[in-house]
Design a protein around this motif. Structure first.
Motif, PDB file in Angstrom:
ATOM      1  N   LEU A  21       0.532 -71.940 104.634  1.00 23.65           N
ATOM      2  CA  LEU A  21      -0.800 -71.851 104.034  1.00 23.65           C
ATOM      3  C   LEU A  21      -1.765 -71.116 104.957  1.00 23.65           C
ATOM      4  N   ILE A  22      -1.691 -71.427 106.239  1.00 21.86           N
ATOM      5  CA  ILE A  22      -2.555 -70.753 107.212  1.00 21.86           C
ATOM      6  C   ILE A  22      -2.228 -69.267 107.251  1.00 21.86           C
ATOM      7  N   GLN A  23      -0.946 -68.941 107.312  1.00 27.08           N
ATOM      8  CA  GLN A  23      -0.525 -67.538 107.322  1.00 27.08           C
ATOM      9  C   GLN A  23      -1.027 -66.829 106.067  1.00 27.08           C
ATOM     10  N   ASP A  24      -0.890 -67.488 104.939  1.00 23.34           N
ATOM     11  CA  ASP A  24      -1.334 -66.934 103.669  1.00 23.34           C
ATOM     12  C   ASP A  24      -2.833 -66.625 103.707  1.00 23.34           C
ATOM     13  N   ARG A  25      -3.630 -67.578 104.157  1.00 27.58           N
ATOM     14  CA  ARG A  25      -5.091 -67.393 104.210  1.00 27.58           C
ATOM     15  C   ARG A  25      -5.467 -66.293 105.199  1.00 27.58           C
ATOM     16  N   LEU A  26      -4.762 -66.234 106.330  1.00 31.30           N
ATOM     17  CA  LEU A  26      -5.046 -65.176 107.306  1.00 31.30           C
ATOM     18  C   LEU A  26      -4.753 -63.794 106.725  1.00 31.30           C
ATOM     19  N   LEU A  27      -3.639 -63.677 106.024  1.00 28.72           N
ATOM     20  CA  LEU A  27      -3.281 -62.383 105.423  1.00 28.72           C
ATOM     21  C   LEU A  27      -4.278 -61.996 104.336  1.00 28.72           C
ATOM     22  N   VAL A  28      -4.688 -62.957 103.522  1.00 30.31           N
ATOM     23  CA  VAL A  28      -5.678 -62.669 102.477  1.00 30.31           C
ATOM     24  C   VAL A  28      -6.991 -62.242 103.116  1.00 30.31           C
ATOM     25  N   LEU A  86      -0.131 -60.016  95.309  1.00 31.89           N
ATOM     26  CA  LEU A  86       0.102 -58.568  95.366  1.00 31.89           C
ATOM     27  C   LEU A  86      -0.602 -57.938  96.560  1.00 31.89           C
ATOM     28  N   LEU A  87      -1.787 -58.426  96.878  1.00 32.66           N
ATOM     29  CA  LEU A  87      -2.508 -57.919  98.053  1.00 32.66           C
ATOM     30  C   LEU A  87      -1.746 -58.230  99.336  1.00 32.66           C
ATOM     31  N   ARG A  88      -1.232 -59.459  99.447  1.00 34.87           N
ATOM     32  CA  ARG A  88      -0.446 -59.815 100.632  1.00 34.87           C
ATOM     33  C   ARG A  88       0.791 -58.933 100.727  1.00 34.87           C
ATOM     34  N   ALA A 144       4.771 -60.781 114.384  1.00 35.88           N
ATOM     35  CA  ALA A 144       3.859 -60.444 115.480  1.00 35.88           C
ATOM     36  C   ALA A 144       2.453 -60.172 114.946  1.00 35.88           C
ATOM     37  N   PHE A 145       2.381 -59.499 113.814  1.00 42.47           N
ATOM     38  CA  PHE A 145       1.095 -59.208 113.189  1.00 42.47           C
ATOM     39  C   PHE A 145       0.376 -60.519 112.841  1.00 42.47           C
ATOM     40  N   VAL A 146       1.106 -61.452 112.250  1.00 44.34           N
ATOM     41  CA  VAL A 146       0.519 -62.737 111.876  1.00 44.34           C
ATOM     42  C   VAL A 146       0.112 -63.522 113.128  1.00 44.34           C
ATOM     43  N   ARG A 147       0.966 -63.513 114.151  1.00 39.58           N
ATOM     44  CA  ARG A 147       0.607 -64.208 115.405  1.00 39.58           C
ATOM     45  C   ARG A 147      -0.671 -63.632 115.991  1.00 39.58           C
ATOM     46  N   ASN A 148      -0.812 -62.303 115.908  1.00 35.77           N
ATOM     47  CA  ASN A 148      -2.019 -61.656 116.393  1.00 35.77           C
ATOM     48  C   ASN A 148      -3.243 -62.115 115.593  1.00 35.77           C
TER      49      ASN A 148
END
Length: 165
Positions: A21-28, A86-88, A144-148
């Protein structure tokens, strides 16, 4: 999972769901920041391709509406979640498409993973190895992108409230 499902396993599942969920929100959030968009046409095409709504390959509006009604979701809410999905995907593709592998890198990775390989073995397996190696590298780049993103975000998790602590 009957006998394997215990409190520890439940906590692991909750923690994994929370991470996702956190990863999802960060990507959005990042998608909005960089200005990626999904057009109404892209959204419509995506929804029309969902097999559950397209028996015999043709979109069925009544089936779409009946399904959403059965899961108590409005078309607007479903379409908003599809747009985010789709955006993610677009952002993930941007990150992954920036990853490549040179022939030298491929050869080095093949040799490291197959120490008993004979000369010419890579040539026999080059395309399938390249494909799997690139998939792995792309996954690592996305991680790595998500960790950043996570390192830049201020995220506070109250583990006691969530039953994780």
């Amino acid at each position: 999972l009957k006998d394997k499902f215990n409190e520890s396993f439940a906590k692991t599942l909750k923690a994994q769901a929370l991470r996702e969920l956190i990863q999802d929100r960060l990507l959005v959030h990042e998608v909005k920041k960089v200005g990626l968009r999904v057009s109404d046409e892209e959204l419509r095409e995506s929804i029309m391709k969902i097999p559950a709504f397209s028996p015999q390959g043709k979109f069925d509006q009544r089936r779409y509406e009946a399904y959403l009604d059965s899961v108590n979701v409005t078309p607007a809410a479903f379409e908003a979640s599809q747009r985010e999905f789709l955006l993610r995907q677009k952002l993930e593709r941007l990150v992954e498409d920036g990853v490549s592998a040179t022939d030298a890198e491929l050869a080095a990775a093949y040799a490291a993973r197959n120490p008993k390989a004979k000369p010419g073995d890579l040539d026999k397996n080059k395309e399938s190895f390249r494909k799997s190696f690139l998939m792995e590298k792309r996954r690592e780049a996305l991680d790595a992108f998500v960790r950043n993103l996570q390192s830049k975000a201020k995220i506070t998790i109250n583990e006691k409230v969530l039953g994780l602590g």
